[in-house]
Motif scaffolding. Structure first.
Motif, PDB file in Angstrom:
ATOM      1  N   ARG A   1       0.833  -1.211   0.000  1.00  0.00           N
ATOM      2  CA  ARG A   1       0.000   0.000   0.000  1.00  0.00           C
ATOM      3  C   ARG A   1       0.866   1.260   0.000  1.00  0.00           C
ATOM      4  N   ALA A   2       1.926   1.222   0.796  1.00  0.00           N
ATOM      5  CA  ALA A   2       2.832   2.371   0.822  1.00  0.00           C
ATOM      6  C   ALA A   2       3.496   2.577  -0.534  1.00  0.00           C
TER       7      ALA A   2
ATOM      8  N   SER B   1       1.033   4.221  -2.877  1.00  0.00           N
ATOM      9  CA  SER B   1       0.897   5.633  -2.524  1.00  0.00           C
ATOM     10  C   SER B   1       2.107   6.433  -2.984  1.00  0.00           C
ATOM     11  N   ARG B   2       3.276   5.893  -2.748  1.00  0.00           N
ATOM     12  CA  ARG B   2       4.494   6.604  -3.144  1.00  0.00           C
ATOM     13  C   ARG B   2       4.595   6.743  -4.662  1.00  0.00           C
TER      14      ARG B   2
ATOM     15  N   TRP C   1       2.190   6.771  -6.847  1.00  0.00           N
ATOM     16  CA  TRP C   1       1.186   7.718  -7.336  1.00  0.00           C
ATOM     17  C   TRP C   1       1.604   9.155  -7.057  1.00  0.00           C
ATOM     18  N   ILE C   2       2.158   9.395  -5.877  1.00  0.00           N
ATOM     19  CA  ILE C   2       2.617  10.738  -5.537  1.00  0.00           C
ATOM     20  C   ILE C   2       3.755  11.170  -6.465  1.00  0.00           C
TER      21      ILE C   2
END
Length: 283
Positions: A9-10, A13-14, A16-17
């Motif tokens: 999940r991290a 998120s990373r 995508w950012i």
């Protein structure tokens, strides 16, 4: 909480950012635009030339091929550059220190590169739809085929880029990869039908993923009549899926072993040595 799931999940998120941040960076935006603009200009200049043996514009034949080339560039050179920079700036070493951090790091790389791949395809495809007539993209099957070829081409080239990135340790050497990649373009029938090349070059071209990604793009975007300029006057869909699938399988078998070896060798002392060498070259 499952630490592996948390790392995945991290990573999402990373990735995508980091992908969104490319739209706030002038250099990244220019990377998105410069080559597509050059490609579109070349295709516009080719618009009045017919593909051999057809009444269709050579530019129409080239447009899907360029889309396939962009997929290969993103998967191959994008993965290699991202991993080399990640080693150089210590990102990979920091990820290694976290539980399942390497998994999260790799998920982030995949998400980031998938996003940039879609953008690099779109910035050529959307203007191409407006400039050139004849693309057959008016059905759900064509759109599904387009997405499937992008995904398959990405899967076939990303592991190869990861292997190259794991073996390299200097971002400055990425320029050395550009020459063989451009040679791949020359023998893969991107800007001119591969059937116009000597037989031995056709054999080499058919061993490379770029040819098959380009062929797949042409098969879903062009009229069936344009298959007459292809080898065997056919889109060879089964062969295309088989070759790209083979590249993907081989890559996904070899890449994890190479990357694990690379990750094991990463340490603070190695990172410090690389930075010291860079500082010495700068001085």
């Amino acid at each position: 909480m499952n630490t592996r799931a948390n790392a995945v999940r991290a990573g999402f998120s990373r990735g995508w950012i980091e992908f969104k941040q490319t739209f706030t960076n002038g250099q990244d935006i220019s990377n998105y635009l410069i080559f597509p603009i050059i490609s579109l200009i070349v295709m516009i200049l080719m618009r009045n030339s017919d593909a051999p043996g057809t009444t269709y514009s050579l530019a129409l034949l080239t447009l899907p091929s360029v889309l396939g080339m962009n997929v290969v560039f993103s998967g191959l050179m994008g993965a290699a550059a991202t991993l080399i920079v990640g080693r150089e700036d210590g990102t990979l070493l920091r990820a290694k220190a976290l539980p399942h951090g390497i998994i999260g790091y790799l998920v982030g790389v995949v998400v980031y590169l998938a996003g940039t791949t879609v953008v690099t395809v779109a910035v050529v495809f959307v203007p191409g739809l407006l400039i050139f007539d004849g693309l057959e993209i008016n059905s759900a099957a064509a759109w599904f085929g387009l997405v499937a070829i992008i995904a398959l081409g990405f899967a076939a080239t990303l592991p190869l880029g990861a292997i190259i990135g794991s073996l390299g340790n200097n971002p400055a050497n990425m320029g050395l990869l550009f020459l063989p990649v451009m040679a791949m373009v020359g023998v893969s029938g991107i800007f001119y039908p591969i059937t116009s090349l000597p037989g031995w070059l056709q054999v080499i071209g058919q061993l490379l993923p770029m040819y098959w990604v380009g062929l797949g793009m042409r098969s879903v975007l062009l009229p069936d009549a344009m298959a007459s300029v292809e080898i065997g006057e056919s889109w060879r869909t089964l062969e295309m899926v088989g070759m790209l699938g083979l590249w993907a399988v081989v890559g996904f078998v070899l890449a994890p072993a190479v990357m694990r070896r690379m990750a094991r060798r990463e340490s603070g002392s190695n990172l410090a040595e690389r930075r010291q060498r860079i500082m010495q070259r700068v001085q």
